[in-house]
Design a protein around this motif. Sequence first.
Motif, PDB file in Angstrom:
ATOM      1  N   ASP A 275     113.400  27.508  -7.668  1.00  0.00           N
ATOM      2  CA  ASP A 275     113.766  26.118  -7.429  1.00  0.00           C
ATOM      3  C   ASP A 275     112.800  25.473  -6.437  1.00  0.00           C
ATOM      4  N   VAL A 276     112.620  24.176  -6.606  1.00  0.00           N
ATOM      5  CA  VAL A 276     111.715  23.439  -5.727  1.00  0.00           C
ATOM      6  C   VAL A 276     112.439  22.227  -5.152  1.00  0.00           C
ATOM      7  N   VAL A 277     111.899  21.716  -4.050  1.00  0.00           N
ATOM      8  CA  VAL A 277     112.395  20.504  -3.414  1.00  0.00           C
ATOM      9  C   VAL A 277     111.301  19.457  -3.502  1.00  0.00           C
ATOM     10  N   ARG A 278     111.645  18.299  -4.071  1.00  0.00           N
ATOM     11  CA  ARG A 278     110.675  17.208  -4.220  1.00  0.00           C
ATOM     12  C   ARG A 278     110.932  16.161  -3.146  1.00  0.00           C
ATOM     13  N   SER A 279     109.846  15.697  -2.527  1.00  0.00           N
ATOM     14  CA  SER A 279     109.939  14.635  -1.524  1.00  0.00           C
ATOM     15  C   SER A 279     108.986  13.523  -1.921  1.00  0.00           C
ATOM     16  N   ARG A 280     109.549  12.405  -2.387  1.00  0.00           N
ATOM     17  CA  ARG A 280     108.720  11.245  -2.690  1.00  0.00           C
ATOM     18  C   ARG A 280     108.727  10.326  -1.479  1.00  0.00           C
ATOM     19  N   TYR A 281     107.601   9.767  -1.169  1.00  0.00           N
ATOM     20  CA  TYR A 281     107.558   8.907   0.006  1.00  0.00           C
ATOM     21  C   TYR A 281     106.459   7.859  -0.134  1.00  0.00           C
ATOM     22  N   ARG A 282     106.793   6.666   0.301  1.00  0.00           N
ATOM     23  CA  ARG A 282     105.838   5.590   0.543  1.00  0.00           C
ATOM     24  C   ARG A 282     106.472   4.729   1.616  1.00  0.00           C
ATOM     25  N   ARG A 283     105.907   4.746   2.769  1.00  0.00           N
ATOM     26  CA  ARG A 283     106.540   4.137   3.920  1.00  0.00           C
ATOM     27  C   ARG A 283     105.534   3.283   4.697  1.00  0.00           C
ATOM     28  N   PRO A 284     106.022   2.265   5.396  1.00  0.00           N
ATOM     29  CA  PRO A 284     105.167   1.566   6.357  1.00  0.00           C
ATOM     30  C   PRO A 284     104.760   2.521   7.487  1.00  0.00           C
ATOM     31  N   LEU A 285     103.505   2.462   7.849  1.00  0.00           N
ATOM     32  CA  LEU A 285     102.948   3.336   8.882  1.00  0.00           C
ATOM     33  C   LEU A 285     102.312   2.473   9.958  1.00  0.00           C
ATOM     34  N   LEU A 286     102.460   2.869  11.227  1.00  0.00           N
ATOM     35  CA  LEU A 286     101.874   2.137  12.356  1.00  0.00           C
ATOM     36  C   LEU A 286     101.243   3.127  13.307  1.00  0.00           C
ATOM     37  N   MET A 287     100.096   2.747  13.886  1.00  0.00           N
ATOM     38  CA  MET A 287      99.400   3.621  14.819  1.00  0.00           C
ATOM     39  C   MET A 287      98.941   2.817  16.025  1.00  0.00           C
ATOM     40  N   THR A 288      98.827   3.502  17.161  1.00  0.00           N
ATOM     41  CA  THR A 288      98.247   2.892  18.351  1.00  0.00           C
ATOM     42  C   THR A 288      97.188   3.830  18.923  1.00  0.00           C
ATOM     43  N   GLY A 289      96.232   3.266  19.626  1.00  0.00           N
ATOM     44  CA  GLY A 289      95.183   4.066  20.263  1.00  0.00           C
ATOM     45  C   GLY A 289      94.015   3.197  20.676  1.00  0.00           C
ATOM     46  N   ILE A 290      93.225   3.682  21.590  1.00  0.00           N
ATOM     47  CA  ILE A 290      92.026   2.957  22.021  1.00  0.00           C
ATOM     48  C   ILE A 290      90.923   3.117  20.998  1.00  0.00           C
ATOM     49  N   ASP A 291      90.722   4.356  20.541  1.00  0.00           N
ATOM     50  CA  ASP A 291      89.663   4.628  19.570  1.00  0.00           C
ATOM     51  C   ASP A 291      89.979   5.949  18.894  1.00  0.00           C
TER      52      ASP A 291
END
Length: 491
Positions: A275-291
Amino acid sequence: MSEDEKTPAREIIADYAQSHFRYFRTADGTVFAQKNRHPVARPIRSQGTSGSHRQELMVGLFTDGFGVFNGTALKEALDLIEALAMSQDVQPVHIRVAPGFDGATWLDLGRNDGQSVRIHPTGWDILTPDPQEVCWRRTQLTGELPLPAKDTSGKGIDVFLRLCNFATAETECLAIAWLIGCLGPSVPVPAPFLTGPQGAGKSTGGRMLVRIIEGMSGDLRRAPKDEENLIAAVAAGWITALDNLSHLTPDLADAMCCIVTGAESIKRALYTDGDVVRSRYRRPLLMTGIDVGVIRPDLAERLLPLRLERPRVRRTEAELWREFEEALPVILGSLLDLTVKVRAAEADIPTDLRMADFAHLCAQLDAAAGLGALTAYRTSLDDLNDDVIEGDLLAQTVLKHAATLDPGTQTRMTSAEWLHCLTRLYSGDDCLPLPKGWPTTGKVLSDRLKRLQPTLAARHVLIDWGRSNTARYIELTRPAAPPPSQQEAAF
């Protein structure tokens, strides 16, 4: 009554469950339970701390006077219910945002009473959705949102922009466009990358963007160490916000591309062989950082740079977040008002951009509010192309070679000949040592050019592949400049 005449405990539980709950399955075979006339669904096998169906079933049986049952009876009843539910119709469950009937979309407010926001072509309302239309799934990452305010006259947007330290008006309109995109269940949106000098409030600005959609419990988190943990975090919430990134590994960059535009992960189910587990995903993503260092071209097309500046006057955290929390109902109400106007606006779909859905949303925002979002989005992509080129010596060398060609010129060579040509051009008469990562074979060069193809095309250098009678070749073209009338029409 004799022991033989007593109703078995498992039958009492099963009868009670089927009269008080609705059971259905999702496309991956997971069985969910939904209390009658309530939109929140819980997997019947969940043992999560956010509230499992087993717990609510036990509480209901005890409250309604049926008593307390042992674990064996509960397990046998749930086994039967799960088997019966496998023959029911398939219905999806959603986190935070969901499509509805007649072109409407829903926003889960995370409330115990199930009240949600229905966004439809003529406005928005606060309602409890019909379980046949929307099934909400709740996790520990699902925070509660306040009831949005009506008739805000757009002042909530002004309050939000005043609390953030966005550097330019173009950055502000891109942030608003992203928030509107987060309210659409089927629109892939680029990932905002909040950047700026130290002390510019990147983490604070990121939290504000997240909390408008996820509630005051929404927060930033560190990037997980491996892709499996990242996917688990993404699947459990709506917006994934990663804080203080300083380096993007190739694996993390590839995973981010999949999160933005959608993918599926499959792994073996625990305690099984096949048996397998399926994970479908498409989500808003946000990042922070200087560089984050060198940005890969495929990720650059999925980013939305938002630059912040250092505030002139500092405020305490307690004062800032108290004002934000008080204003959140008005901010959310103004965002919903603007979302309705944007969805009703008509605009042409830009066909030359990778994230065409988001570009269309920007065009609709311009038609509804005249903010110049599409121009700002094109400018941001152009800046990201510059970042890619500045971090890639091969791209710089190709552009240097193209600059020596006359407009309209085509050059065909094999990959090995191109490697020799570009290597000699980079080394020059000074015989500079080749940098780390420079292609060592024609095949490696060809693969690198495939990644750089969209970036170079944005700088009017076209790369194509073909085959002659004798060998495969790579063709570099510097197109002729369009007539002045066409150049003016492009802007």
